[in-house]
Design an enzyme around this catalytic site. Structure first.
Site, PDB file in Angstrom:
ATOM      1  N   SER A  83       0.818  -1.216   0.000  1.00 38.97           N
ATOM      2  CA  SER A  83       0.000   0.000   0.000  1.00 38.97           C
ATOM      3  C   SER A  83       0.852   1.266   0.000  1.00 38.97           C
ATOM      4  O   SER A  83       1.923   1.306   0.621  1.00 38.97           O
ATOM      5  CB  SER A  83      -0.885  -0.001   1.247  1.00 38.97           C
ATOM      6  OG  SER A  83      -1.452   1.278   1.464  1.00 38.97           O
ATOM      7  N   TYR A 108      -2.270   5.296  -4.085  1.00 35.16           N
ATOM      8  CA  TYR A 108      -3.312   6.285  -3.848  1.00 35.16           C
ATOM      9  C   TYR A 108      -2.795   7.548  -4.489  1.00 35.16           C
ATOM     10  O   TYR A 108      -1.721   8.036  -4.115  1.00 35.16           O
ATOM     11  CB  TYR A 108      -3.488   6.527  -2.348  1.00 35.16           C
ATOM     12  CG  TYR A 108      -4.333   5.507  -1.618  1.00 35.16           C
ATOM     13  CD1 TYR A 108      -5.550   5.085  -2.139  1.00 35.16           C
ATOM     14  CD2 TYR A 108      -3.928   5.006  -0.390  1.00 35.16           C
ATOM     15  CE1 TYR A 108      -6.337   4.166  -1.444  1.00 35.16           C
ATOM     16  CE2 TYR A 108      -4.708   4.100   0.312  1.00 35.16           C
ATOM     17  CZ  TYR A 108      -5.912   3.689  -0.226  1.00 35.16           C
ATOM     18  OH  TYR A 108      -6.682   2.802   0.462  1.00 35.16           O
ATOM     19  N   THR A 149      -5.711   2.580  -7.002  1.00 34.02           N
ATOM     20  CA  THR A 149      -6.999   2.485  -6.305  1.00 34.02           C
ATOM     21  C   THR A 149      -7.846   3.707  -6.634  1.00 34.02           C
ATOM     22  O   THR A 149      -7.433   4.846  -6.401  1.00 34.02           O
ATOM     23  CB  THR A 149      -6.776   2.348  -4.790  1.00 34.02           C
ATOM     24  OG1 THR A 149      -6.009   1.164  -4.562  1.00 34.02           O
ATOM     25  CG2 THR A 149      -8.095   2.241  -4.036  1.00 34.02           C
ATOM     26  N   LYS A 178      -8.225  -0.571  -9.314  1.00 34.59           N
ATOM     27  CA  LYS A 178      -8.912  -1.273  -8.218  1.00 34.59           C
ATOM     28  C   LYS A 178     -10.133  -0.464  -7.795  1.00 34.59           C
ATOM     29  O   LYS A 178     -10.024   0.739  -7.555  1.00 34.59           O
ATOM     30  CB  LYS A 178      -7.938  -1.426  -7.043  1.00 34.59           C
ATOM     31  CG  LYS A 178      -8.498  -2.064  -5.783  1.00 34.59           C
ATOM     32  CD  LYS A 178      -7.362  -2.396  -4.821  1.00 34.59           C
ATOM     33  CE  LYS A 178      -7.820  -3.037  -3.538  1.00 34.59           C
ATOM     34  NZ  LYS A 178      -8.328  -2.074  -2.547  1.00 34.59           N
ATOM     35  N   HIS A 188     -13.597  -2.215  -1.783  1.00 32.94           N
ATOM     36  CA  HIS A 188     -12.684  -1.853  -0.703  1.00 32.94           C
ATOM     37  C   HIS A 188     -13.099  -2.540   0.602  1.00 32.94           C
ATOM     38  O   HIS A 188     -12.962  -1.984   1.688  1.00 32.94           O
ATOM     39  CB  HIS A 188     -12.671  -0.330  -0.526  1.00 32.94           C
ATOM     40  CG  HIS A 188     -11.354   0.243  -0.076  1.00 32.94           C
ATOM     41  ND1 HIS A 188     -10.500   0.894  -0.922  1.00 32.94           N
ATOM     42  CD2 HIS A 188     -10.747   0.270   1.137  1.00 32.94           C
ATOM     43  CE1 HIS A 188      -9.432   1.304  -0.247  1.00 32.94           C
ATOM     44  NE2 HIS A 188      -9.560   0.932   1.001  1.00 32.94           N
TER      45      HIS A 188
END
Ligand code: FNR
Length: 371
Positions: free
Chosen positions: A109, A133, A159, A241, A265
């Site tokens: 992440s 992100y 994402t 995603k 999510h």
């Protein structure tokens, strides 16, 4: 030595609840709003079922697959989970080591509590996927991607569903904003206002903390043109995603993605959304094999994974199950959870009469309306 961990997912979660501080447990277990989407994710699995075939002579089986240049022993990945140091001191390092030992990709992440380079090293010869992100600042994006590339990450997962954080009452009640901490350690962040926000304790000023958190995740809606920019900055495979509609899958294809992940999510963003599994068949049909379709949200067992694969997913990801394993046993805990998932996947598909993914993909032995 790690005491034997539960195999049953509900007992695993209950055990994690006993060892974790309440805010850390709530961060993992909680969802958006009333929790309706999280419940819908599970309910969707209860509405489909496999119809097993007998005496198929499938003594020898092989679930391995190659996806976007990554070989994996079974179509299973560990989804990106931010701020894993909340669950165990070794955090993402433990997850990377456990995943690498089993050959399973763990997606790192953006909100990692260890740096990209440290996690790359911990993953040894294991596969490396990086989740982005999108920060507001294009220079920060470029820097994150350059570091991921230099550290040997081959697949980029962008994402889409978290351009601002969902309404998460359990985190809000605890004035607990974990992303600040995770991203703060992972990014040498240049924005002075953001750094000032990090220095301030979230408990002191919830409003300020929320604003600073949103500054990173933009809090600004972005459009498909921004994805083009990221696409242009990443040479390798790029997967988006958070897709839940066939037309969004089509748009993603038009914008040059190499794969889509059907996901809500884990029910952490939009409350009162449909169960993610219900969105899978429509996206699979619309993508029609042009790129891989991956799936997550609600998988708790190997049998759940089997059903998602039978409905056309090329691979599945899990989030909370391995996070609970991490909390309970660090690297050994993640290893335990992943081994259980792999073993139950094999047992389920074996007993249902399959020998490989090609047979499973061709199956019509999964029915709606069951049991
Ligand atoms: C997540 N998820 C997530 N997704 C992402 O793209 N970046 C992230 O940093 C995180 N962080 C994160 C933290 C925690 C604690 C959880 C539980 C989840 C979402 C994750 O990748 C995945 O989509 C869901 O977890 C899948 O649902 P299940 O398996 O948890 O039901």
């Amino acid at each position: 030595r790690v005491p034997a961990l539960p195999t049953d997912p509900a007992r695993l979660e209950a055990a994690a609840r006993r060892v974790l501080p309440a805010h850390a447990f709530d961060y993992v277990a909680g969802g958006a709003g009333s929790g309706a989407t999280m419940r819908a994710n599970r309910a969707a699995f209860d509405r489909v079922g496999l119809v097993p075939r007998m005496l198929r002579g499938n003594h020898v089986r092989d679930w391995s697959t190659r996806l976007l240049g990554t070989w994996m022993p079974a179509p299973l990945l560990l989804g990106p989970v931010g701020v894993q140091s909340l669950l165990h001191d070794d955090g993402e390092l433990a997850t990377a080591r456990a995943a690498a030992a089993l050959g399973v990709p763990a997606v790192l992440s953006t909100a990692s509590s260890h740096t990209t380079e440290e996690v790359a090293e911990a993953s040894g010869r294991g596969p490396r996927w990086y989740q982005l992100y999108r920060p507001t600042d294009d220079d920060v994006t470029a820097s994150l991607l350059a570091r991921a590339r230099a550290a040997g990450f081959t697949v980029l997962v962008v994402t889409l569903d978290t351009w601002t954080l969902g309404w998460r009452p359990r985190d809000l009640d605890r004035a607990y904003l974990p992303f600040l901490r995770g991203v703060g350690t992972a990014i040498p962040f240049s924005d002075p206002a953001f750094r000032a926000g990090l220095a301030r304790s979230p408990e002191e000023d919830l409003g300020a903390a929320v604003r600073h958190r949103q500054r990173l995740f933009t809090g600004t809606a972005w459009g498909w043109d921004r994805l083009d920019r990221i696409r242009a900055q990443w040479e390798g495979p790029l997967v988006v995603k958070g897709i839940q509609r066939a037309e969004d899958a089509q748009l993603a294809l038009r914008h040059g993605v190499d794969g889509v992940i059907v996901s809500n999510h884990g029910g952490r963003q939009v409350d009162r959304a449909i169960g993610a599994l219900s969105a899978l068949p429509g996206v699979v049909a619309s993508v029609a094999g042009r790129v891989p379709v991956l799936f997550d949200s609600g998988i708790r067992t190997g049998a759940d994974a089997a059903v998602a694969l039978a409905l056309g997913a090329d691979a599945v990801l899990v989030g909370r199950p391995f996070a609970f394993g991490l909390a309970l046993g660090g690297q050994a805990g993640v290893h335990h959870v992943v081994r259980c998932l792999l073993a139950e996947l094999d047992t389920t598909l074996a007993l249902a009469g399959y020998r490989d993914l090609a047979e499973l993909r061709a199956t019509e032995d999964v029915v709606a309306g069951a049991p």
